[in-house]
Design an enzyme around this catalytic site. Structure first.
Site, PDB file in Angstrom:
ATOM      1  CB  CYS A 120      35.335  37.466  37.317  1.00 33.62           C
ATOM      2  SG  CYS A 120      35.639  37.415  39.085  1.00 33.62           S
TER       3      CYS A 120
ATOM      4  CG  PHE B 171      34.984  40.111  48.834  1.00 30.80           C
ATOM      5  CD1 PHE B 171      35.263  41.663  48.829  1.00 30.80           C
ATOM      6  CD2 PHE B 171      36.120  39.745  48.094  1.00 30.80           C
ATOM      7  CE1 PHE B 171      36.178  42.111  48.345  1.00 30.80           C
ATOM      8  CE2 PHE B 171      37.317  40.344  47.411  1.00 30.80           C
ATOM      9  CZ  PHE B 171      37.444  41.785  47.777  1.00 30.80           C
ATOM     10  CB  ILE B 172      29.742  43.013  49.492  1.00 34.57           C
ATOM     11  CG1 ILE B 172      28.953  42.303  48.297  1.00 34.57           C
ATOM     12  CG2 ILE B 172      29.405  44.374  49.722  1.00 34.57           C
ATOM     13  CD1 ILE B 172      27.407  42.094  48.429  1.00 34.57           C
TER      14      ILE B 172
ATOM     15  CG  MET C 273      37.167  37.127  54.610  1.00 35.10           C
ATOM     16  SD  MET C 273      36.582  35.395  54.406  1.00 35.10           S
ATOM     17  CE  MET C 273      35.267  35.855  55.659  1.00 35.10           C
TER      18      MET C 273
ATOM     19  CG  HIS D 166      43.193  38.604  39.937  1.00 38.54           C
ATOM     20  ND1 HIS D 166      44.313  37.589  40.170  1.00 38.54           N
ATOM     21  CD2 HIS D 166      42.090  37.742  39.754  1.00 38.54           C
ATOM     22  CE1 HIS D 166      43.809  36.520  40.444  1.00 38.54           C
ATOM     23  NE2 HIS D 166      42.356  36.474  40.255  1.00 38.54           N
TER      24      HIS D 166
ATOM     25  CB  ALA E 165      46.296  37.854  47.825  1.00 31.19           C
ATOM     26  N   GLY E 166      46.376  35.912  45.125  1.00 33.25           N
ATOM     27  CA  GLY E 166      46.522  34.923  44.398  1.00 33.25           C
ATOM     28  C   GLY E 166      46.704  33.579  45.427  1.00 33.25           C
TER      29      GLY E 166
ATOM     30  CE  LYS F  66      34.371  34.946  51.057  1.00 31.59           C
ATOM     31  NZ  LYS F  66      35.029  35.626  49.825  1.00 31.59           N
TER      32      LYS F  66
END
Length: 398
Positions: free
Chosen positions: A74, A158-159, A305, A326, A328-329, A396
């Site tokens: 991922c 997401f894109i 988002m 990687h 915000a968590g 999404k």
């Protein structure tokens, strides 16, 4: 940054926004006898399955499959285009979103109905198929894997169409190895758990079950793992190429000239394993929710988002095992986020951003995540920022 000693091993923590349960998980991981020189907890770390998300785990002659997780490979991809904010101003972003949603299958379980829609897809499938055959990767559990290539998935995948600090337009997306990677991971996690149980290994957590170098099972996992990582890279590249076709069409550019609208691309994993040198030894480094931040290496760190994301360059910090966060968590679990927030709350947070309205994305509201600004501040010793991106369009899956 704090250093905590755990049963003779060290845990290096870069996170200022972290709860006790996440630190406890990291301590468990750091207590494993083959960890060297220490476990690094990234600024975005949060509680996960088996090991905390945002954990960097160097191991000598062993790998923990569940620490890598089920979404092998991922990661993120960001591609800068020739366009600027002025050139897309006034255009119908909803039409572009609809085109992207038509080009890229969304949501878990969804895949392509055919593989010949785009001219660039066949070469990627052929390369992955030859790779699997040459390396003995068994894919009988996922016979439809070619149809998964170029699909997004759901959850936090997401894109986005984004603008950088100079108002330049970027394509941006987050995804991994889809169902085929999940099947590979699930198989080897069970193998590791079975072998540790048979050997009478006492584990602090059964999801810390491991495979050891020199065994057939270890070799099989690495073989399958690395194929899944290559699939994930190809999957993100495939989706970005499709995104580029949709963007070019939206901008009135002929399909044959679409490649010319892209000028820069960064494609990186944040759930993966590779052989590296740390603490004077060769180790298998597992980045579970972390990116490679060796000196000069470029990577992508998404916010959430509705919040900013970043293209970064690594500083090669040895205390951080040459890694960086990687994203915000998560601050709240998906269940908790749905209790706290509504579709109206999400709409308010997404003001000015084109997205598909609805309640199915409440658990992805920016408030469910940590403050990306604080995460990036905590990561100042790990990376430097090249570009900051703010989204103007979001797609999404559920």
């Amino acid at each position: 940054m704090t250093v905590q000693h755990v049963d003779g091993h060290k845990l290096v923590n870069f996170a200022s926004l972290v709860d006790d349960s996440t630190v406890a998980q990291a301590r468990q991981t750091a207590s494993m006898p083959f960890v060297h020189p220490h476990v690094a907890l990234m600024p975005d770390a949060h509680f996960g399955k088996g090991s905390a998300v945002g954990t960097v785990i160097p191991t000598v002659d062993a790998v923990i499959p569940a620490a890598v997780g089920v979404d092998i490979g991922c990661g993120m991809i960001a591609a800068r285009t020739v366009y600027t904010a002025d050139e897309i101003a006034g255009r119908d972003l909803s039409a572009l979103r609809a085109s992207i949603e038509s080009a890229i299958p969304l949501s878990p379980g969804n895949h392509n109905r055919r593989t010949d829609r785009y001219p660039f897809t066949a070469a990627r499938i052929d390369e992955l198929r030859c790779d699997a055959e040459e390396n003995g990767v068994q894919l009988t559990h996922s016979l439809n894997w070619p149809y998964q290539l170029g699909s997004l998935g759901g959850g936090n995948h997401f894109i986005e169409l984004c603008l950088d600090e100079r108002s330049r337009v970027w394509m941006f997306l987050h995804s991994g190895s889809r169902g085929v990677g999940n099947k590979i991971a699930q198989h080897h996690i069970k193998v590791a758990q079975r072998l540790c149980a048979q050997a009478g290994v006492e584990l602090p957590n059964r999801d810390l079950a491991y495979l050891t170098a020199g065994t057939d099972e270890f070799a099989a996992y690495l073989r399958d793992l690395h194929w899944a990582q290559r699939f994930a890279l190809a999957n993100r590249a495939e989706m970005t190429d499709r995104f580029r076709q949709a963007l070019a069409h939206w901008m009135g550019v002929d399909a044959g000239a679409a490649a010319g609208i892209e000028v820069d691309r960064v494609n990186c994993h944040h759930n993966y394993v590779q052989l590296e040198q740390h603490g004077g030894r060769e180790v298998w480094l597992t980045r579970k929710g972390a990116v490679d931040a060796h000196a000069g290496v470029r990577a992508v760190i998404p916010g959430s988002m509705g919040t900013r994301s970043y293209v970064v360059r690594g500083k090669g910090n040895p205390a951080g095992l040459c890694s960086a966060p990687h994203g915000a968590g998560r601050r709240f679990s998906r269940t908790e986020a749905r209790k706290r927030f509504s579709a109206e709350d999400l709409a308010a947070r997404m003001t000015g951003i084109e997205y598909r309205h609805g309640s199915q994305w409440i658990d992805e509201i920016p408030d469910a995540y940590k403050d990306i600004d604080q995460v990036m501040a905590d990561a100042a010793d790990l990376i430097e920022v090249e570009h900051s991106l703010r989204q103007v369009l979001n797609v999404k899956g559920t």
